[in-house]
Design a protein around this motif. Structure first.
Motif, PDB file in Angstrom:
ATOM      1  N   ARG A  32       0.817  -1.217   0.000  1.00 39.86           N
ATOM      2  CA  ARG A  32       0.000   0.000   0.000  1.00 39.86           C
ATOM      3  C   ARG A  32       0.851   1.267   0.000  1.00 39.86           C
ATOM      4  O   ARG A  32       0.353   2.369   0.277  1.00 39.86           O
TER       5      ARG A  32
ATOM      6  N   ASP B 268      -0.384   4.199  -2.088  1.00 47.75           N
ATOM      7  CA  ASP B 268      -1.602   4.845  -1.593  1.00 47.75           C
ATOM      8  C   ASP B 268      -1.272   6.060  -0.725  1.00 47.75           C
ATOM      9  O   ASP B 268      -2.082   6.987  -0.628  1.00 47.75           O
TER      10      ASP B 268
ATOM     11  N   ASN C  41      -9.790   6.073   1.518  1.00 53.62           N
ATOM     12  CA  ASN C  41      -8.769   5.257   0.859  1.00 53.62           C
ATOM     13  C   ASN C  41      -9.353   3.924   0.402  1.00 53.62           C
ATOM     14  O   ASN C  41      -9.678   3.064   1.204  1.00 53.62           O
ATOM     15  N   TRP C  42      -9.505   3.784  -0.910  1.00 52.18           N
ATOM     16  CA  TRP C  42      -9.969   2.542  -1.523  1.00 52.18           C
ATOM     17  C   TRP C  42     -11.348   2.111  -1.009  1.00 52.18           C
ATOM     18  O   TRP C  42     -11.628   0.925  -0.813  1.00 52.18           O
TER      19      TRP C  42
ATOM     20  N   VAL D  95      -8.635   8.037  -2.588  1.00 56.06           N
ATOM     21  CA  VAL D  95      -7.747   7.128  -3.312  1.00 56.06           C
ATOM     22  C   VAL D  95      -8.605   6.010  -3.894  1.00 56.06           C
ATOM     23  O   VAL D  95      -9.310   5.310  -3.157  1.00 56.06           O
TER      24      VAL D  95
ATOM     25  N   ALA E 115      -9.001   3.179  -7.592  1.00 59.75           N
ATOM     26  CA  ALA E 115      -8.226   2.461  -8.606  1.00 59.75           C
ATOM     27  C   ALA E 115      -8.146   3.276  -9.884  1.00 59.75           C
ATOM     28  O   ALA E 115      -9.152   3.823 -10.351  1.00 59.75           O
ATOM     29  N   ASN E 116      -6.967   3.384 -10.425  1.00 57.40           N
ATOM     30  CA  ASN E 116      -6.785   3.939 -11.760  1.00 57.40           C
ATOM     31  C   ASN E 116      -7.519   3.022 -12.745  1.00 57.40           C
ATOM     32  O   ASN E 116      -7.354   1.804 -12.707  1.00 57.40           O
TER      33      ASN E 116
ATOM     34  N   HIS F 177      -1.615  10.476 -10.150  1.00 58.76           N
ATOM     35  CA  HIS F 177      -1.381   9.043 -10.371  1.00 58.76           C
ATOM     36  C   HIS F 177       0.046   8.716  -9.910  1.00 58.76           C
ATOM     37  O   HIS F 177       0.998   8.887 -10.671  1.00 58.76           O
TER      38      HIS F 177
ATOM     39  N   ASP G 200      -3.153   3.482  -8.759  1.00 57.00           N
ATOM     40  CA  ASP G 200      -4.019   4.393  -8.011  1.00 57.00           C
ATOM     41  C   ASP G 200      -4.350   5.655  -8.798  1.00 57.00           C
ATOM     42  O   ASP G 200      -3.542   6.147  -9.598  1.00 57.00           O
TER      43      ASP G 200
END
Length: 461
Positions: free
Chosen positions: A24, A27, A108-109, A140, A142-143, A207, A227
């Motif tokens: 991580r 992140d 985050n995610w 944050v 996912a790309n 990114h 990310d």
């Protein structure tokens, strides 16, 4: 909430076991610089806190951190790890905090777990509610390019992940546990669209790429980031707030053309009792989901479902440029005037005449066909975040004043808000020419009965 075969508790626990110094790392690596650059205060919320990893990270950076999560067991683990901090379980999506409370919400995610899109909208609306004016959301996610790549902590190179569409579920393998889970696939366009709809301006999209000096044996992280980090700021409302406080006496308001409820939420924050109307049933449903205690209705044949002289304020943001020809503009404003109290105020935000030949941070109208526009022409506009074209009716200041007078309203002031350096936004032309005209108008008859005259002022700053 379950995530295709695993409970949220299992999912959160799995991610809590990923190491900050490796799986991580990306992140968090660049987040301190983003926080230093964009966040002014120190009161923060970790939304989707899990076991408290992000909360501990923010605490180490000097923030006063609260945390929320839908999992009671994860919240209990976070409390054990950080007993001095406040961790709460989300109940029905409601953050247990007052409006306008946090300088920062860090997420985050979490957003890739949320779908369909109306739930994403509801989640981000609630996050926006608790952000202070100028507060910052850092999310944050996912790309979108990451879902067909192999990374140090996950692998998404599966046949079913090809040709994904918005809202599809993506198959992902967490490599250190040999465990599969599924994200919702949202594109950059999806995120930018929803962030804008809930009242957030995207300041930067970052990114983070792996580097040689990270000391980690990256796989694809140096070429394609796993990310996407969105930094978004609550949209500035000072100009409108000042105008409302100066001219509006009562607290009963109508948001005309409410859409998903952004302006209604803004008025509610200012202490108004707000109703909303819109021609779109789907937009009204989203507004009602975001603000279940307020009354949102679908306009039927242009008729506002309210008695005469009911509202102290009718607020209408960027609705009138959608309306034409001029007789329809007149009938729309007549209906708004009908429901205004005798001393009520209409505030309408429209495009300034100059806006239809300029480029702005959110839109571009610099097209050859927009030159030499006449009243009632259709102006071509590009929404830059979505690469979507639409057309406004072009109405001049003279047109708006004429129609407002015809329906029985006196223009009290016309305001053209300009961008400033301390907005923290990379304005294009907004500091020189305003994209907006804000008309403040009052019913004529009250002043005529009192024998007063209203002096019309025009503010151009």
């Amino acid at each position: 909430m379950s995530i295709h075969g695993c409970s949220h508790d299992e999912y959160s626990k799995l991610f809590s076991q990923l190491r900050l110094n490796e799986e991580r790392y990306l992140d968090f690596r660049d987040v301190p610089d983003l926080l230093q650059k964009y966040v002014k205060g120190r009161v923060a919320l970790d939304y989707g806190c899990g076991t408290g990893i992000s909360a501990a990270f923010l605490k180490d950076l000097g923030f006063l951190v609260d945390g929320v999560d839908i999992s009671e067991s994860m919240v209990n683990l976070a409390r054990q790890a950080m007993p001095e901090n406040n961790f709460q379980v989300l109940q029905e999506g409601k953050i247990p905090a007052e409006d306008v409370h946090y300088d920062l919400v860090f997420c985050n995610w979490v957003l890739p777990e949320i779908g369909p899109k109306h739930e994403l909208f509801s989640t981000l609306s609630e996050i926006t509610r608790v952000l202070k004016e100028h507060g910052i959301l850092i999310a944050v996610v996912a790309n979108e390019a990451s879902y067909q790549k192999d990374y140090i902590f996950k692998n998404s190179e599966f046949e079913e992940n090809k040709n994904l569409k918005s809202g599809d579920r993506v198959k992902i393998l967490v490599k250190n546990s040999n465990f599969f889970f599924r994200d919702y696939f949202w594109t950059d366009k999806d995120y930018q669209e929803v962030l804008s709809k809930v009242g957030l301006d995207v300041v930067v999209v970052h990114h983070p790429l792996g580097k040689d000096d990270d000391g980690i044996a990256w796989i694809n992280e140096k070429e394609v980031s796993p990310d996407t980090i969105y930094v978004a700021q609550k949209k500035k409302k000072e100009k409108e707030t000042y105008t409302i406080q100066k001219y509006v006496k009562g607290k009963v308001a109508l948001d005309y053309g409410c859409g998903t409820g952004i302006s209604a939420a803004f008025l509610k924050e200012l202490g108004f009792l707000v109703d909303g109307v819109d021609i779109s049933e789907s937009m009204v449903n989203l507004a009602q989901q975001a603000m279940p205690k307020n009354n949102f209705q679908v306009l039927q044949e242009g008729k506002i479902p309210a008695e005469d002289k009911h509202y102290d304020l009718v607020f209408s943001s960027w609705v009138l440029p959608e309306i034409g020809p001029k007789d329809k503009l007149v009938s729309t404003l007549l209906e708004m005037t009908r429901v205004l109290k005798e001393d009520g105020i209409l505030i309408v935000v429209v495009g300034s005449e100059a806006s239809y030949t300029k480029e702005w941070i959110h839109a571009n109208a610099e097209f050859e066909e927009n030159k030499n526009l006449k009243s009632g022409d259709r102006a071509k506009i590009l929404a830059k975040s979505s690469n979507f074209f639409w057309r406004d009716y072009f109405w001049t200041d003279k047109d708006y004043r004429e129609v407002l007078s015809k329906v029985g309203l006196d223009v009290v002031v016309v305001h053209h808000p300009l961008g400033t350096d301390d907005d923290g936004i990379a304005w294009i032309n907004e500091k020189v020419v305003s994209p907006d005209s804000i008309y403040v108008a009052q019913k004529k008859n009250k002043k005529e009965k009192e024998g007063d005259t209203i002096q019309v002022k025009t503010e151009i700053k």
